[in-house]
Write a protein that holds these residues in place. Structure first.
Motif, mmCIF file in Angstrom:
data_model
loop_
_atom_site.group_PDB
_atom_site.id
_atom_site.type_symbol
_atom_site.label_atom_id
_atom_site.label_comp_id
_atom_site.label_asym_id
_atom_site.label_seq_id
_atom_site.Cartn_x
_atom_site.Cartn_y
_atom_site.Cartn_z
ATOM 1 N N HIS A 140 0.810 -1.210 0.000
ATOM 2 C CA HIS A 140 0.000 0.000 0.000
ATOM 3 C C HIS A 140 0.852 1.273 0.000
ATOM 4 O O HIS A 140 0.652 2.171 -0.812
ATOM 5 C CB HIS A 140 -0.937 -0.032 1.213
ATOM 6 N N LEU A 144 1.111 3.981 -2.944
ATOM 7 C CA LEU A 144 0.737 5.379 -2.709
ATOM 8 C C LEU A 144 1.817 6.303 -3.223
ATOM 9 O O LEU A 144 1.567 7.293 -3.898
ATOM 10 C CB LEU A 144 0.553 5.618 -1.213
ATOM 11 N N GLY A 233 -10.361 2.306 -1.705
ATOM 12 C CA GLY A 233 -11.780 2.597 -1.786
ATOM 13 C C GLY A 233 -12.159 3.433 -3.002
ATOM 14 O O GLY A 233 -13.304 3.772 -3.204
ATOM 15 N N GLN A 244 -21.257 -1.630 -0.115
ATOM 16 C CA GLN A 244 -21.765 -0.320 0.315
ATOM 17 C C GLN A 244 -23.274 -0.358 0.534
ATOM 18 O O GLN A 244 -23.783 0.170 1.514
ATOM 19 C CB GLN A 244 -21.463 0.737 -0.747
ATOM 20 N N THR A 247 -24.171 -2.633 3.630
ATOM 21 C CA THR A 247 -23.977 -1.977 4.926
ATOM 22 C C THR A 247 -24.979 -0.850 5.113
ATOM 23 O O THR A 247 -25.205 -0.403 6.223
ATOM 24 C CB THR A 247 -22.549 -1.413 5.091
ATOM 25 N N THR B 246 -7.557 0.540 9.519
ATOM 26 C CA THR B 246 -8.275 1.768 9.177
ATOM 27 C C THR B 246 -8.658 2.547 10.427
ATOM 28 O O THR B 246 -9.511 3.424 10.371
ATOM 29 C CB THR B 246 -9.541 1.445 8.365
ATOM 30 N N ASN B 248 -8.501 5.238 13.487
ATOM 31 C CA ASN B 248 -8.101 6.637 13.503
ATOM 32 C C ASN B 248 -6.770 6.853 14.203
ATOM 33 O O ASN B 248 -6.167 7.906 14.090
ATOM 34 C CB ASN B 248 -9.175 7.471 14.202
ATOM 35 N N ILE B 250 -3.120 6.263 14.282
ATOM 36 C CA ILE B 250 -2.162 5.840 13.269
ATOM 37 C C ILE B 250 -1.213 4.760 13.786
ATOM 38 O O ILE B 250 -0.696 3.953 13.025
ATOM 39 C CB ILE B 250 -1.381 7.057 12.726
ATOM 40 N N ARG B 253 -1.850 1.037 12.823
ATOM 41 C CA ARG B 253 -1.673 0.446 11.493
ATOM 42 C C ARG B 253 -0.553 -0.568 11.420
ATOM 43 O O ARG B 253 -0.766 -1.679 10.916
ATOM 44 C CB ARG B 253 -1.483 1.529 10.460
ATOM 45 N N TRP C 54 -19.799 9.048 2.319
ATOM 46 C CA TRP C 54 -20.447 7.763 2.554
ATOM 47 C C TRP C 54 -21.380 7.447 1.402
ATOM 48 O O TRP C 54 -22.174 8.282 0.993
ATOM 49 C CB TRP C 54 -21.193 7.846 3.892
ATOM 50 N N GLY C 84 -17.855 7.201 -3.476
ATOM 51 C CA GLY C 84 -18.600 6.643 -2.344
ATOM 52 C C GLY C 84 -17.707 5.733 -1.513
ATOM 53 O O GLY C 84 -16.921 4.960 -2.056
ATOM 54 N N VAL C 85 -17.797 5.842 -0.200
ATOM 55 C CA VAL C 85 -17.039 4.935 0.672
ATOM 56 C C VAL C 85 -18.011 4.277 1.645
ATOM 57 O O VAL C 85 -19.101 4.785 1.899
ATOM 58 C CB VAL C 85 -15.940 5.677 1.465
ATOM 59 N N ALA C 86 -17.591 3.125 2.182
ATOM 60 C CA ALA C 86 -18.463 2.401 3.103
ATOM 61 C C ALA C 86 -18.410 3.034 4.491
ATOM 62 O O ALA C 86 -19.311 2.855 5.292
ATOM 63 C CB ALA C 86 -18.061 0.929 3.171
ATOM 64 N N GLU C 90 -12.446 5.308 6.305
ATOM 65 C CA GLU C 90 -11.600 4.897 5.182
ATOM 66 C C GLU C 90 -10.934 6.105 4.531
ATOM 67 O O GLU C 90 -9.801 6.025 4.060
ATOM 68 C CB GLU C 90 -12.433 4.162 4.124
ATOM 69 N N ASN C 93 -8.241 7.296 6.747
ATOM 70 C CA ASN C 93 -7.147 6.358 6.590
ATOM 71 C C ASN C 93 -6.353 6.624 5.321
ATOM 72 O O ASN C 93 -5.122 6.567 5.308
ATOM 73 C CB ASN C 93 -7.735 4.952 6.569
ATOM 74 N N GLN C 94 -7.071 6.947 4.253
ATOM 75 C CA GLN C 94 -6.415 7.261 2.984
ATOM 76 C C GLN C 94 -5.480 8.467 3.155
ATOM 77 O O GLN C 94 -4.329 8.438 2.721
ATOM 78 C CB GLN C 94 -7.488 7.561 1.927
ATOM 79 N N LEU C 96 -4.218 9.685 5.977
ATOM 80 C CA LEU C 96 -3.108 9.311 6.869
ATOM 81 C C LEU C 96 -2.062 8.504 6.101
ATOM 82 O O LEU C 96 -0.852 8.726 6.248
ATOM 83 C CB LEU C 96 -3.635 8.467 8.038
ATOM 84 N N SER C 97 -2.529 7.574 5.268
ATOM 85 C CA SER C 97 -1.594 6.756 4.499
ATOM 86 C C SER C 97 -0.772 7.610 3.567
ATOM 87 O O SER C 97 0.429 7.403 3.412
ATOM 88 C CB SER C 97 -2.345 5.717 3.667
ATOM 89 N N GLU C 98 -1.431 8.578 2.930
ATOM 90 C CA GLU C 98 -0.707 9.438 1.997
ATOM 91 C C GLU C 98 0.357 10.224 2.737
ATOM 92 O O GLU C 98 1.493 10.348 2.282
ATOM 93 C CB GLU C 98 -1.683 10.385 1.293
ATOM 94 N N GLN C 99 -0.015 10.719 3.925
ATOM 95 C CA GLN C 99 0.951 11.480 4.689
ATOM 96 C C GLN C 99 2.125 10.584 5.076
ATOM 97 O O GLN C 99 3.285 10.962 4.953
ATOM 98 C CB GLN C 99 0.303 12.052 5.952
ATOM 99 N N GLU C 117 -14.798 12.347 15.492
ATOM 100 C CA GLU C 117 -13.451 11.801 15.666
ATOM 101 C C GLU C 117 -12.624 11.917 14.391
ATOM 102 O O GLU C 117 -11.429 12.149 14.434
ATOM 103 C CB GLU C 117 -13.516 10.321 16.014
ATOM 104 N N ASN C 118 -13.296 11.697 13.247
ATOM 105 C CA ASN C 118 -12.557 11.738 11.990
ATOM 106 C C ASN C 118 -11.980 13.125 11.761
ATOM 107 O O ASN C 118 -10.823 13.277 11.355
ATOM 108 C CB ASN C 118 -13.465 11.346 10.829
ATOM 109 N N THR C 121 -9.063 13.717 14.250
ATOM 110 C CA THR C 121 -7.838 13.034 13.831
ATOM 111 C C THR C 121 -7.103 13.848 12.774
ATOM 112 O O THR C 121 -5.896 14.069 12.875
ATOM 113 C CB THR C 121 -8.179 11.648 13.257
#
Lengths: 287, 288, 411
Positions: A140, A144, A233, A244, A247, B246, B248, B250, B253, C54, C84-86, C90, C93-94, C96-99, C117-118, C121
């Motif tokens: 991942h 990225l 995603g 989606q 859920t 996933t 919050n 970090i 992970r 969402w 759209g995300v579930a 997520e 997270n995307q 954060l991952s990029e950072q 919370e999102n 964060t």
């Protein structure tokens, strides 16, 4: 490897069909029927839900026929037709790449002994046995960084991990039953390498390779976790879109999407069955 | 072109792709759990993710429950798959049967999982039939099969999906073995059961074990089925790992990677064990 | 064999499907905060904006991909790409991952629907573009001094996100099954004990299940004041003792004797729709009306809020620090605040999500249009909710309560 190679479906469809033609006992027949019910039963509520709504307990039969889920799925704003196209593109690309890399490797493993063979075997088997989540999490960050995460090509690359082993294994079993002497004969009769490939190798191998491609397509088609992680995603394939709506509790829309998610695999199955049948017919006429 | 170069050219693409994507991904995952992310230029060695993951209170329970689901699914799917193959091989039922068995191969797991939830849930189709038959009154009277701590619907979903896979493999094995050994045994006075146990089964065992290994490992690592059919607690390992990945926080992970590596380790142990089992079996070459 | 040619085509198509980063000349972060809005609009024109939200409600999807996207295209020439995300986590997270991977520019997310919370964060991680929100032209319709706008679950907004909608917690019941629902938390808990197996709640960290648990927490602590303000361990411990004790004691009376809980709100909704339980709840009561309309809920569904108070929150849109199309994101964020677009979104026939605008700042005609919007009979009247609204707890409280629930009740 040997066991895998021998085990995988060398013209499985034809075998099943031949077996199926034999006479049977009542007990055997009912056991089989029971099993089939188990296999197909989960799909029935999916189909029913796609053409109704407000189907609450304890109604066994839905009170209303309602096609609005299908209207909604096929509307321009739902994103479902795009996801269907995306899924097909990804599965075909992953299948193509896996065949490109896997068929030669299958041939090498089936017909040649060489140093380091055992290591190659382990490398081929490992993705089948090591759950892909850890690998995807490792990839991942790299994806990225190089801009592959969240893109269709990135997802295609990731799908090669689970598909390639199947292609290698199936094609190894195909080649292990393949008489290379036929190629030699053609060559000694003056055929060029491309002629040998076109008129000898491919026709003989087509049925087995069709099974390999079918497996690869189906494996890629049903990926969920890998697509979710590597696609961040943002590459909504059919399984992701379906989830989606599941859920969100939209059983009608989820039902319609689920039906659409199954269709391409069934098409691939029918297509490969056609190829197998054609090959069998050819075999009968030539022999 | 020398044969060795030709051979290398045939093998190289697959080895490079699998080595790069699969091994590469695995190695990156491992070093990331000890604080090394080469592509982001981070190098601060630490074991914190490991202690964090191992301190996750539900980890052991998740491992156990995931192993239970994998073992139960594999055993049932293998038994039914071999049974179906034997029936098809001997009796069979025509083109439709074939297509129906293969149909399930084409259904993505997430669809099977969703269908299972709507079939086996306490207000699902079976519960409604039970109500219609007067066996139950309220949904709560129907046994809890979905989202239950024993993962019943989860296991049934895997069984439905993997029986065709095992059956296809077993059919290929049976075809390769042919009917002659079993018929010989029957002529020598063996009952059908004895003929299967002592003649047919040893011959098809390696392929079946291999298929079972693939099924087992697959169930270990699948997220979407327990995500739909599992209970709120305990969680299957892939669900736990994905939720941590996933999260919050970090710091969760790399710990999530540890969890999925543990899962992978279980998979590797299985591979090694089965390879060892298979190596001890003579008659492998007969199959070839 | 005809396949290889097709495979080659597939490969080519795959290779060509590389992301097309349609980027206009990017503005610097400072420029985005200081430049006149026309400059930003010019920079954004002809571009694309990737809006992450969402994706589990086809009404929302249809609104965003339909009229909203069309308006953005017509007015600004910007293409809206709905992703759209579930689960919004997520998206966090995307980012954060990029950072983590060092992607400081050209990130995937341009705009995200977010709160709680999102948001905390991302804000505490310095992962959001800040300082532009109150400068958007349409920000004048927002009452930024309103505490429920200025604080997002206790986290000061500080111009790092733009309010989009307001939401208040309500419960739903089926009037065909339950004639008169218990209207206070105490009466409700009594009802649960008197009707074993007929209630459950979605397991935290589900967003809505977690909100229900917070209501119980406030009840057990003797009122919302006991938990207001910044997190305090001693106050938490005192409340936790009572609240988790209460929830533990409640378990035998829950669906499946509390041995397991629905994992998400959709599951609880289905339990409710199929008469497995008699209540469900939602932070966005318009879903009850939409649910009746799209067949998720029975026709006789009605909703109510606890008389002792119901939680209220605001949801926002935010721009990540590394967004590829920041100017287009700002234009979209501004457009979302326009009275016309807010009115369209508040229409139950479209979506029905309550406006984040201050009606006193609109023209009388505009304000009247909002007040005149129809209401689905399944949806509680907005006045009834507004009367009972309580501010959300801070994100620290929320996290401690969720964590404690998972450790002490959920297993």
């Amino acid at each position: 490897m040997t066991a895998f190679g021998a085990a995988l479906p060398r013209r499985a469809g034809a075998l099943v069909r031949r077996a199926a033609a034999r006479p049977q006992g009542f007990a055997a027949r009912s056991a089989l029927a029971l099993l089939l019910v188990l296999l197909v039963a989960p799909f029935l509520p999916v189909v029913v839900w796609s053409v109704t709504r407000a189907w609450f307990y304890p109604a066994i039969v839905p009170q209303t026929l309602d096609l609005s889920a299908w209207t909604s799925v096929f509307s321009a704003t739902s994103g479902v037709p795009a996801a269907l196209g995306r899924s097909v593109l990804i599965a075909l690309s992953a299948t193509g790449l896996a065949m490109l890399f896997g068929v030669p490797a299958g041939r090498a493993l089936a017909l040649h002994r060489f140093p380091g063979r055992r290591l190659v075997e382990v490398l081929v088997l490992a993705p089948l046995v090591v759950p892909p989540l850890a690998v995807a999490m490792g990839l991942h960050a790299v994806f990225l960084k190089i801009g592959l995460a969240g893109t269709v090509p990135g997802v295609v690359l990731a799908h090669i991990i689970p598909t390639l082993p199947y292609v290698i294994l199936v094609s190894a079993s195909v080649f292990s039953a393949f008489d290379t002497g036929l190629e030699d004969q053609a060559r000694s009769l003056g055929a060029t390498p491309s002629q040998v490939l076109r008129h000898v190798t491919v026709p003989l191998l087509a049925p087995g390779l069709a099974v390999a491609a079918l497996f690869a397509f189906l494996v890629s088609w049903s990926q969920y976790g890998l697509t979710l992680l590597v696609g961040s995603g943002r590459v909504p394939t059919m399984p992701l879109i379906l989830m989606q709506f599941v859920t969100a509790g939209r059983q009608d829309v989820a039902g319609a999407i689920a039906v659409l998610t199954v269709l391409p695999g069934v098409l691939a199955l029918v297509l490969s069955a056609r190829i197998l049948a054609a090959a069998a017919a050819r075999e009968r006429t030539t022999s | 072109m020398p044969a060795s170069i030709r051979l290398a050219l045939m093998l190289l693409p697959a080895v490079v792709v699998l080595g790069g994507l699969f091994l590469g991904g695995l190695v990156l995952a491992i070093i990331r759990t000890v604080g090394i992310v080469p592509f982001a230029g981070r190098f601060d060695p630490t074991l914190e993710p490991w202690t964090r993951a191992l301190q996750e209170p539900d980890l052991l329970l998740s491992i156990l429950v995931t192993l239970w689901v994998a073992a139960a699914s594999t055993l049932i799917a293998t038994a039914l798959g071999v049974g179906a193959a034997l029936l098809l091989h001997r009796a069979g039922g025509g083109r439709l049967v074939t297509l129906l068995v293969q149909f399930n191969l084409t259904v993505p797991h997430v669809v099977t999982a969703v269908g299972m939830a709507w079939l086996l849930g306490q207000s699902g189709v079976l519960a409604r039939l039970a109500h219609g038959a007067g066996a139950i009154d309220r949904p709560g009277d129907f046994p809890a099969l979905v989202n239950d701590p024993w993962f019943v619907a989860d296991i049934v979903a895997y069984v439905a999906k993997e029986v065709p896979f095992v059956a296809v493999v077993a059919l290929a094995m049976l075809a390769a073995v042919g009917s002659a050994p079993a018929i010989t045994a029957r002529c020598l006075g063996a009952t059908p059961l004895q003929a299967f146990r002592h003649v047919t089964w040893p011959l098809i065992r390696p392929g079946i074990l291999a298929a079972a290994t693939v099924v087992f490992a697959f169930v270990l690592g699948t997220y979407e089925v327990p995500a739909v059919l599992g209970p709120s607690h305990p969680k299957a390992l892939p669900v736990l790992a994905y939720q941590m990945f996933t999260s919050n926080d970090i710091a969760d992970r790399p710990a999530a990677i540890v969890v999925s590596l543990l899962m992978a380790a279980v998979g590797v142990v299985c591979l090694v064990a089965v390879r060892r089992l298979m190596r001890g079996i003579s008659g492998l070459e007969v199959v070839r | 064999m005809p396949i290889p040619r097709r495979i080659v085509l597939g490969l080519l198509a795959g290779a060509l499907a590389l992301p097309v980063a349609a980027r206009a000349a990017p503005l610097s972060e400072d420029a985005l905060r200081t430049a006149p809005f026309e400059t930003i609009v010019e920079a954004a024109r002809g571009g694309t904006v990737n809006f992450f939200l969402w994706g589990g409600d086809d009404r929302i999807n249809a609104y965003v991909s339909g009229p909203l996207a069309e308006a953005l295209k017509a007015e600004y020439g910007i293409t809206l790409n709905r992703v759209g995300v579930a689960d919004t986590a997520e998206v966090v997270n995307q980012i954060l991952s990029e950072q983590e991977a060092g992607v400081t520019d050209g990130g995937a997310v341009d705009l995200v629907w977010i709160n709680g919370e999102n948001f905390r964060t991302l804000k505490t991680g310095g992962l959001l573009l800040c300082g532009y929100a109150e400068r958007l032209p349409n920000a004048r319709f927002v009452d930024w001094s309103d505490p429920s706008i200025a604080n997002d679950f206790g986290t000061p907004v500080d111009g790092c996100e733009v309010p989009w909608s307001k939401a208040r917690f309500a419960l739903a019941y089926d009037s065909a099954r339950t004639a008169e629902p218990p209207k206070t938390m105490a009466a409700f808990l009594d009802w649960v004990r008197a009707n074993p197996g007929r209630f459950t709640y979605a397991a935290p960290p589900d967003f809505n299940g977690s909100a229900f648990v917070r209501h119980v927490f406030m009840h057990a602590a003797g009122g919302a004041e006991a938990l207001s303000g910044p997190f305090d361990q001693a106050r938490f411990d005192a409340a936790a003792e009572k609240a988790y004790g209460l929830l533990d004691d409640l378990e035998p009376f829950l669906w499946r004797e509390g041995r397991t809980y629905p994992t998400d709100i959709a599951q609880l909704n289905q339990l409710f729709a199929n008469s497995e339980v008699d209540f469900t709840f939602n932070y966005e009561p318009t879903v009850f009306g939409a649910g009746v309309a799209d067949g998720r809920f029975p026709e006789t569904t009605r909703s109510f809020a606890f008389d002792d108070g119901t939680l209220a929150n605001t949801s926002y849109v935010a721009v990540p620090f590394n967004a590829a199309n920041k100017a287009a994101a700002l234009v979209l964020a501004n457009h979302l605040l326009s009275p016309a677009e807010q009115l369209r979104k508040a229409d139950p026939a479209v979506w029905g999500m309550a406006t984040a605008l201050d009606l006193d700042r609109l023209t009388p005609a505009e304000a009247e249009a909002f007040r005149a919007l129809p209401r689905h009979p399944a949806v509680i009247a907005d006045e009834d909710l507004a009367d009972r609204a309580m501010a959300e707890l801070s994100a620290d409280w929320l996290e401690a309560i969720e964590k404690g629930w998972i450790e002490r009740v959920g297993r």
